[in-house]
Write a protein that holds these residues in place. Sequence first.
Motif, PDB file in Angstrom:
ATOM      1  N   LEU A 131      58.087  35.992  35.594  1.00  0.00           N
ATOM      2  CA  LEU A 131      57.493  35.368  36.684  1.00  0.00           C
ATOM      3  C   LEU A 131      56.235  34.878  36.224  1.00  0.00           C
ATOM      4  O   LEU A 131      55.471  35.328  35.185  1.00  0.00           O
ATOM      5  CB  LEU A 131      57.075  36.656  37.387  1.00  0.00           C
ATOM      6  N   VAL A 132      55.868  33.603  36.683  1.00  0.00           N
ATOM      7  CA  VAL A 132      54.802  32.753  36.301  1.00  0.00           C
ATOM      8  C   VAL A 132      53.923  32.874  37.581  1.00  0.00           C
ATOM      9  O   VAL A 132      54.290  32.437  38.624  1.00  0.00           O
ATOM     10  CB  VAL A 132      55.132  31.373  35.764  1.00  0.00           C
ATOM     11  N   LEU A 133      52.588  33.412  37.538  1.00  0.00           N
ATOM     12  CA  LEU A 133      51.975  33.420  38.814  1.00  0.00           C
ATOM     13  C   LEU A 133      50.590  32.489  38.349  1.00  0.00           C
ATOM     14  O   LEU A 133      49.860  32.667  37.488  1.00  0.00           O
ATOM     15  CB  LEU A 133      51.162  35.203  38.971  1.00  0.00           C
ATOM     16  N   CYS A 134      50.763  31.315  39.145  1.00  0.00           N
ATOM     17  CA  CYS A 134      49.722  30.403  39.005  1.00  0.00           C
ATOM     18  C   CYS A 134      48.767  30.352  39.871  1.00  0.00           C
ATOM     19  O   CYS A 134      49.035  30.441  41.190  1.00  0.00           O
ATOM     20  CB  CYS A 134      50.450  29.041  38.936  1.00  0.00           C
ATOM     21  N   LEU A 135      47.561  30.451  39.313  1.00  0.00           N
ATOM     22  CA  LEU A 135      46.260  30.533  40.240  1.00  0.00           C
ATOM     23  C   LEU A 135      45.537  29.455  40.221  1.00  0.00           C
ATOM     24  O   LEU A 135      44.973  28.914  39.332  1.00  0.00           O
ATOM     25  CB  LEU A 135      45.416  31.597  39.815  1.00  0.00           C
ATOM     26  N   LEU A 201      46.739  29.446  46.239  1.00  0.00           N
ATOM     27  CA  LEU A 201      46.164  28.369  46.005  1.00  0.00           C
ATOM     28  C   LEU A 201      44.915  28.584  46.899  1.00  0.00           C
ATOM     29  O   LEU A 201      44.984  29.079  47.972  1.00  0.00           O
ATOM     30  CB  LEU A 201      46.669  27.230  46.523  1.00  0.00           C
ATOM     31  N   ILE A 202      43.748  28.532  46.681  1.00  0.00           N
ATOM     32  CA  ILE A 202      42.483  28.432  47.553  1.00  0.00           C
ATOM     33  C   ILE A 202      42.276  26.908  47.844  1.00  0.00           C
ATOM     34  O   ILE A 202      42.071  26.027  46.797  1.00  0.00           O
ATOM     35  CB  ILE A 202      41.442  28.909  46.692  1.00  0.00           C
ATOM     36  N   SER A 203      42.391  26.468  49.063  1.00  0.00           N
ATOM     37  CA  SER A 203      42.188  25.029  49.368  1.00  0.00           C
ATOM     38  C   SER A 203      40.769  24.412  49.357  1.00  0.00           C
ATOM     39  O   SER A 203      39.958  24.905  50.181  1.00  0.00           O
ATOM     40  CB  SER A 203      43.013  24.883  50.753  1.00  0.00           C
ATOM     41  N   HIS A 267      54.691  28.996  47.096  1.00  0.00           N
ATOM     42  CA  HIS A 267      53.492  28.763  47.139  1.00  0.00           C
ATOM     43  C   HIS A 267      52.743  29.458  48.440  1.00  0.00           C
ATOM     44  O   HIS A 267      53.587  29.537  49.301  1.00  0.00           O
ATOM     45  CB  HIS A 267      53.184  27.558  46.691  1.00  0.00           C
ATOM     46  N   HIS A 268      51.642  29.644  48.113  1.00  0.00           N
ATOM     47  CA  HIS A 268      50.750  30.323  49.539  1.00  0.00           C
ATOM     48  C   HIS A 268      49.400  29.929  49.392  1.00  0.00           C
ATOM     49  O   HIS A 268      48.706  30.043  48.341  1.00  0.00           O
ATOM     50  CB  HIS A 268      51.002  31.906  49.635  1.00  0.00           C
ATOM     51  N   VAL A 269      49.007  29.260  50.483  1.00  0.00           N
ATOM     52  CA  VAL A 269      47.445  28.856  50.291  1.00  0.00           C
ATOM     53  C   VAL A 269      46.669  30.032  51.115  1.00  0.00           C
ATOM     54  O   VAL A 269      46.969  30.496  52.173  1.00  0.00           O
ATOM     55  CB  VAL A 269      47.316  27.696  51.449  1.00  0.00           C
ATOM     56  N   ILE A 270      45.825  30.818  50.308  1.00  0.00           N
ATOM     57  CA  ILE A 270      45.327  32.057  50.496  1.00  0.00           C
ATOM     58  C   ILE A 270      43.917  31.940  51.264  1.00  0.00           C
ATOM     59  O   ILE A 270      43.493  33.061  51.724  1.00  0.00           O
ATOM     60  CB  ILE A 270      45.634  32.879  49.259  1.00  0.00           C
ATOM     61  N   ALA A 271      43.230  30.847  51.017  1.00  0.00           N
ATOM     62  CA  ALA A 271      42.023  30.583  51.844  1.00  0.00           C
ATOM     63  C   ALA A 271      41.786  29.102  52.069  1.00  0.00           C
ATOM     64  O   ALA A 271      42.043  28.355  51.263  1.00  0.00           O
ATOM     65  CB  ALA A 271      40.990  31.233  50.744  1.00  0.00           C
TER      66      ALA A 271
END
Length: 439
Positions: A131-135, A201-203, A267-271
């Motif tokens: 798993l690659v977790l990309c921040l 992702l924080i947008s 992917h998820h936009v978290i903020a």
Amino acid sequence: MQSQFCISIIRFHESPDMTTLAPRQFLLDLYTSAVAAVSAEKCLPAFLPTPPATGRTLVIGAGKGAAAMAKVVEDHWQGELSGLVVTRYGHGADCRKIEVVEAAHPVPDEAGKQAAARILDMVQGLGKDDLVLCLISGGGSALLALPADGISLEQKQAINKALLKSGAAISEMNCVRKHLSAIKGGRLALACAPARVVTLLISDVPGDEPGIIASGPTLPDATTCAEALAVLRKYDIAIPAEILQHLESGKGETPKPDDARFQGHSHHVIATAQEALEAAAATARAAGITPYILSDGIEGEARDVALVHAALAKQVAKHGQPFQKPCVLISGGETTVTVRGTGRGGRNAEFLLSLAVALDGHADIHAIACDTDGIDGSEDNAGALYAPDSVARAAAKQIRARSLLENNDGYGFFSALDDLVVSGPTRTNVNDFRAILIL
């Protein structure tokens, strides 16, 4: 903790007719609430994926919030992990397992280039069970700087500087960056194959389009080399022969949304800016002031955006239209500044100085404009505060607001009044925050 930050104002100037509401503290409270609502600590844990049953977990990332995001991952992760993230100088965090590298922003430097190369090397040889977790957060485009073959870092730096001064929108700048990069525009995700990639992702971009945030290193890209070339020509930016050939030949083309190699990734936009604005609105309501969120995605020249905000504020103050006072007008997005002068100041200081000129001491209108990352452009302040007496206080010091605006010197204007907002790095980034209080 990474979600905490302290705002320091050198001096407050309260108007003599202040009511029980202290306008400046109220506006600072709105900004503090907005930033806290989009901290990694608050937003990230709910989006963490399930650790792989047998494979390894590699954490990579880039952006002004990347180190804070990595720290939250470490604090909540069940199992082993390792990795590397790159963030802006001064925006680091104390991570134990994930290496944090600091580099330059908004113009990339050698440290960012080396970090990007190391990340690209790290993802080689992964397996299908890994798993690659990309921040990813705003600022990642400059921080993850790995030029495509045949293009030098110096050429990318020159293009970056020209784009920053041109007034180009962030979507336009990132279109160019993707097509001059060896890692952006989805290329990093392809290098991770066959591992699964989850991007959080924080947008910091209007519209919250995931592929635009930090130039989408792990997401497919619908833009083209031709569009990147058109942006450079639109702003009359000098194009080195190597870059021109790279774009005209199509050599810099990015992987597209229909590319099967992205299957299984998520992917998820978290903020987002909207969440920050809603938090500020809640704080306003708690103080008895009705908030109105104008938009979370305002773009355009900062000084022109200010003129529209000023006209709206004056309409409210004079006619009670379209809102009744007391109220506060809240907005976000990402304005731009076409640099013509030699002064200091980011887009929020430019907005606020233009607002000050337009309001010209209008009674009972106060305002704040700050960047949610705590750094306005490349300065040491987040933004500034405006009060009805700001222009008059400046004039008493022989400072002409209009002259400083023409010199792009918003920082100089508000610094002279001791009205800068200094928060230090907040380690998150959903871009501009503006609030105009009308009493």
